[in-house]
Enzyme design. Structure first.
Site, PDB file in Angstrom:
ATOM      1  N   ASP A  10       3.791  14.844 -20.682  1.00  0.00           N
ATOM      2  CA  ASP A  10       3.820  15.632 -19.448  1.00  0.00           C
ATOM      3  C   ASP A  10       2.846  16.802 -19.583  1.00  0.00           C
ATOM      4  OD1 ASP A  10       5.668  15.991 -16.858  1.00  0.00           O
ATOM      5  OD2 ASP A  10       5.186  17.980 -17.652  1.00  0.00           O
ATOM      6  N   ILE A  11       1.979  16.966 -18.591  1.00  0.00           N
ATOM      7  CA  ILE A  11       1.028  18.081 -18.615  1.00  0.00           C
ATOM      8  C   ILE A  11       1.770  19.375 -18.287  1.00  0.00           C
ATOM      9  CG2 ILE A  11      -1.085  19.043 -17.619  1.00  0.00           C
ATOM     10  CD1 ILE A  11      -1.968  16.195 -16.988  1.00  0.00           C
TER      11      ILE A  11
ATOM     12  N   ASN B  66      -2.613  23.099  -9.577  1.00  0.00           N
ATOM     13  CA  ASN B  66      -2.795  22.798  -8.152  1.00  0.00           C
ATOM     14  C   ASN B  66      -2.725  24.058  -7.298  1.00  0.00           C
ATOM     15  OD1 ASN B  66      -3.168  20.003  -8.337  1.00  0.00           O
ATOM     16  ND2 ASN B  66      -0.968  19.620  -8.400  1.00  0.00           N
TER      17      ASN B  66
ATOM     18  N   HIS C 214      -5.905  21.015  -5.295  1.00  0.00           N
ATOM     19  CA  HIS C 214      -5.535  19.653  -5.696  1.00  0.00           C
ATOM     20  C   HIS C 214      -6.720  18.866  -6.261  1.00  0.00           C
ATOM     21  CE1 HIS C 214      -1.342  19.590  -4.371  1.00  0.00           C
ATOM     22  NE2 HIS C 214      -1.724  20.366  -3.366  1.00  0.00           N
TER      23      HIS C 214
ATOM     24  N   ASP D   9      -6.540  16.846  -9.657  1.00  0.00           N
ATOM     25  CA  ASP D   9      -6.931  15.437  -9.809  1.00  0.00           C
ATOM     26  C   ASP D   9      -7.935  15.267 -10.942  1.00  0.00           C
ATOM     27  OD1 ASP D   9      -5.286  14.754  -7.743  1.00  0.00           O
ATOM     28  OD2 ASP D   9      -6.879  14.446  -6.267  1.00  0.00           O
TER      29      ASP D   9
ATOM     30  N   GLU E 246       2.324  14.278 -12.952  1.00  0.00           N
ATOM     31  CA  GLU E 246       1.595  14.613 -14.181  1.00  0.00           C
ATOM     32  C   GLU E 246       2.244  13.994 -15.417  1.00  0.00           C
ATOM     33  OE1 GLU E 246       4.456  18.111 -13.404  1.00  0.00           O
ATOM     34  OE2 GLU E 246       3.364  16.573 -12.281  1.00  0.00           O
TER      35      GLU E 246
ATOM     36  N   ARG F 223      -2.400  13.429 -32.115  1.00  0.00           N
ATOM     37  CA  ARG F 223      -3.842  13.356 -31.831  1.00  0.00           C
ATOM     38  C   ARG F 223      -4.101  13.617 -30.349  1.00  0.00           C
ATOM     39  NH1 ARG F 223      -3.979   8.640 -35.112  1.00  0.00           N
ATOM     40  NH2 ARG F 223      -4.232   7.351 -33.245  1.00  0.00           N
TER      41      ARG F 223
END
Length: 301
Positions: free
Chosen positions: A183-184, A191, A196, A200, A226, A246
C-alpha cells in the site's frame, strides 16, 4: 474418359490448368506428375519446371529462394520429415497452407491404394483473415478483462483466480507460496496536494518498478486504489521478505522531481507464506492483516 467428348475433355483440362484453385497429382514416390500454374506458383516455379520434379526438391528450392509457401521453420529437412509422416497416413487429409504474401488455401489430399495423391486447394484468404481477426479480438478482450487499464498490471479478479490455481498446485508439494500486499503511504495526500494526474503517475511508475523487481512467473496485480499484491510461487518466508524489502527500498529512493522537487513516496508491505493454507481469501486476509500492522507501526516498513 473415352465416353466423354473430346471438346468436353479439352474444356475440363483448360479449366484445371487455369483455375485459381491449386491442383496437382503426385506419384507414389512424390514425383509431381501433373500440376496447374497456381500450384507451381506456390513453389516459385512454372508448370514446365515443376512437372516431373520431386516434391522435396520443389520445397527446398522455394525455401532457399524465400518465395512462395511459408514454412515457419529454420530447418527445412526436419519440416519435410514431419510432412512425410502426415502424407498418406490417411486416405483423406485436410489442412491449411499460406504463402509469404499472406494468401491462405484450404487443401485436401486424397490418396489411393497405389499411393498416388490428388491434391486440391481452394483459396480461403478472406475467411482466414476474419478468423485471425476474431482470435486477436478475443485475446485482446481476455487481456482487457484481466488487467488494470491504468497500470497494465493484472486486476483483482484475475489475482484471486491465479492465487486459487497456485494454491491448488502447491498444496500437493512441500513447496511454499508467498503473497505480499503493498500500500502506498499517504496516497490521498498526493492526489489532494498535486492532483490526480500526479497520483496516476506515481501508480504507473510504481507498477513498472514492481514488474522489474519480480520474476517473470510471479503475478503482480493492482487490487484497487493504491493497493497492490504480488503472488510469489515457490517462495519461502525469508525469500518473500527479501522481495518485499527490495521493493520498499527501491520506491523509497525514487525521486519524482517531475511532480515536485525532491518529492518521493513510501510503501507499507505485509505478507504471508504457507504450504498448507488452501483458502485464497484467508491467504489474502492474513496478508492484509500484516499490511495493516506495518501501517499502524509507522508505515514504510
Amino acid at each position: 474418359m473415352e465416353n466423354i467428348p473430346s471438346i468436353i475433355q479439352a474444356l475440363l483440362l483448360d479449366n484445371i490448368l487455369n483455375t485459381n484453385d491449386v491442383i496437382a497429382v503426385f506419384g507414389p514416390d512424390d514425383t509431381i506428375l501433373f500440376s496447374n500454374k497456381t500450384f507451381a506458383a506456390l513453389y516459385n516455379a512454372d508448370v514446365s519446371q515443376i512437372n516431373g520434379s520431386k516434391w522435396d526438391d520443389c520445397v527446398k528450392q522455394s525455401f532457399i529462394a524465400n518465395k512462395g509457401l511459408r514454412y515457419d521453420t529454420d530447418d527445412i529437412d526436419q519440416w519435410l520429415l514431419k510432412a512425410h509422416k502426415l502424407r498418406r497416413a490417411d486416405r483423406q487429409r485436410t489442412f491449411e497452407i499460406n504463402t509469404l504474401d499472406d494468401q491462405w488455401y484450404l487443401c485436401n489430399e486424397t490418396t489411393n491404394d497405389q499411393g498416388y495423391i490428388v491434391f486440391h486447394g481452394i483459396e480461403n484468404t478472406h475467411s482466414k483473415q476474419l478468423e485471425i481477426a476474431l482470435k486477436n479480438s478475443a485475446t485482446k478482450l481476455k487481456l482487457l478483462a484481466s488487467t488494470d487499464s491504468l497500470t497494465s498490471l493484472f486486476n483483482r479478479r484475475y489475482f484471486f483466480m491465479r492465487l486459487k490455481d497456485e494454491i491448488s498446485r502447491y498444496q500437493r508439494t512441500d513447496k511454499y507460496i508467498s503473497v505480499i500486499m503493498i500500500d502506498i503511504d499517504h496516497f490521498k495526500k498526493v492526489n489532494d496536494q498535486y492532483g490526480h494526474n500526479a497520483g496516476d503517475e506515481v501508480l504507473v511508475t510504481f507498477s513498472k518498478l514492481i514488474k522489474k523487481m519480480i520474476r517473470p512467473y510471479d503475478i503482480a496485480a493492482r487490487m484497487g486504489g493504491e493497493e497492490f499484491a504480488v503472488i510469489l510461487p515457490n517462495t519461502n518466508m525469508q525469500e518473500g521478505q527479501m522481495v518485499a524489502e527490495r521493493i520498499r527500498k527501491s520506491i523509497e529512493s525514487m525521486i519524482f522531481d517531475q511532480i515536485a522537487k525532491g518529492f518521493h513516496v513510501t510503501v507499507s508491505i505485509g505478507g504471508m507464506t504457507s504450504n498448507s493454507e488452501h483458502n485464497a481469501s484467508k491467504f489474502t486476509l492474513k496478508s492484509d492483516n500484516a499490511l495493516y500492522k506495518a501501517k499502524n507501526n509507522g508505515r514504510n516498513q
